[in-house]
Design a protein around this motif. Sequence first.
Motif, PDB file in Angstrom:
ATOM      1  N   TRP A  84       0.822  -1.208   0.000  1.00 26.03           N
ATOM      2  CA  TRP A  84       0.000   0.000   0.000  1.00 26.03           C
ATOM      3  C   TRP A  84       0.854   1.255   0.000  1.00 26.03           C
ATOM      4  O   TRP A  84       0.512   2.236  -0.659  1.00 26.03           O
ATOM      5  CB  TRP A  84      -0.928  -0.006   1.212  1.00 26.03           C
ATOM      6  N   LEU A  88       0.497   4.114  -2.799  1.00 23.58           N
ATOM      7  CA  LEU A  88       0.204   5.509  -2.463  1.00 23.58           C
ATOM      8  C   LEU A  88       1.305   6.433  -2.950  1.00 23.58           C
ATOM      9  O   LEU A  88       1.042   7.563  -3.377  1.00 23.58           O
ATOM     10  CB  LEU A  88       0.023   5.647  -0.945  1.00 23.58           C
ATOM     11  N   TYR A 100      -5.547   4.989   4.766  1.00 22.04           N
ATOM     12  CA  TYR A 100      -5.993   4.234   3.599  1.00 22.04           C
ATOM     13  C   TYR A 100      -6.833   3.033   4.025  1.00 22.04           C
ATOM     14  O   TYR A 100      -7.859   2.726   3.393  1.00 22.04           O
ATOM     15  CB  TYR A 100      -4.771   3.778   2.807  1.00 22.04           C
ATOM     16  N   VAL A 141      -7.075   4.730  -6.284  1.00 16.57           N
ATOM     17  CA  VAL A 141      -5.615   4.775  -6.228  1.00 16.57           C
ATOM     18  C   VAL A 141      -5.010   4.216  -7.519  1.00 16.57           C
ATOM     19  O   VAL A 141      -4.054   4.772  -8.064  1.00 16.57           O
ATOM     20  CB  VAL A 141      -5.098   4.009  -5.001  1.00 16.57           C
TER      21      VAL A 141
END
Length: 328
Positions: A84, A88, A100, A141
């Motif tokens: 993640w 990001l 998130y 995203v």
Amino acid sequence: MGIELIIAGVAGIMAVAILIFGVVSLRSERQTEVEERLGRYTSEYSSLLAQFEEANDERLANEPGAITQRLDSALADREFAKKWRTQLARADLKLTVGEYFALHIIAGIATFFVGWLLIFGNPIGGAVAGFAGLFFPRFYVARKQGQRLRSFEGQLPDTLSLWVNALRSGYSVLQAMEAIGRESPDPTSTEFKRVVQEVQLGIPMEAALDHLLVRLPSEDMDLVNTAVNIQREVGGNLAEILESISHTIRDRIKLKGEIRVLTSQGRVTGWIISGLPILLTVFLYFVSPDYTGRLVENRLCGWPMIGVGLGLIGSGAAVIQKIVNIEY
């Protein structure tokens, strides 16, 4: 009189001790802050990606910030949290892993109640909507990543032209990168400024360019990195090398556009074929709820049919996208 002097002496010693403790604590806190900031650039790339998890002082001062910090600490060592962070960073979203994660939960709960109260009118439909809502932050995203990468690749030929002109004007490689950071639009300017900052803080040029490639996994940029690294090792005219790569990248971008135009019909057909059964089912549910509602109410037969149907639709969409995704 003697007791008063003793008390005054003890109070003075305590005051001096408190003052010394405060000064030492302040210096230690300042040193920790400086080391933390430098650590974002001088440590491994996982620490570099942690800069996207830095919250501002006002947000950390309140209770939600403290909760976010605890959540970040709980998720820090998880494998999915590392992925993640990279996602990001590639999307250039200033969110922590905890934020998130919280967005997934909030999106799932919100879509659950919307599906239950406004669309389907029953908790089963709301649960299906809530499960789909869990993926909304990921879709966003992924979309931001794709947009940023396409924008960077589209700007890369002009970036290389600016780089070549700067080198021919007598600039060094680092000075040319600084010029790119000043003159180029975002995201090129942002990424090259980060490369310059890392190099100025002592990170080797090769490692800084590798970090750029991690944030923006572009095949064209990989070619540029390889050329720069080889030139730094064996020498040569970097301006001519980059100019040749620029012409190659322009031809590749042109080829990409032609392939995208030729495969647009297949991609649109895949989305229509995949979405049509779902939209038709929702339409029939509103038009004739007694007829379509039995599919949802019957758990022994209806639910397995819905699951099999969604699985087949997803498989078909994946196959169509695989067919129209031509490698070049």
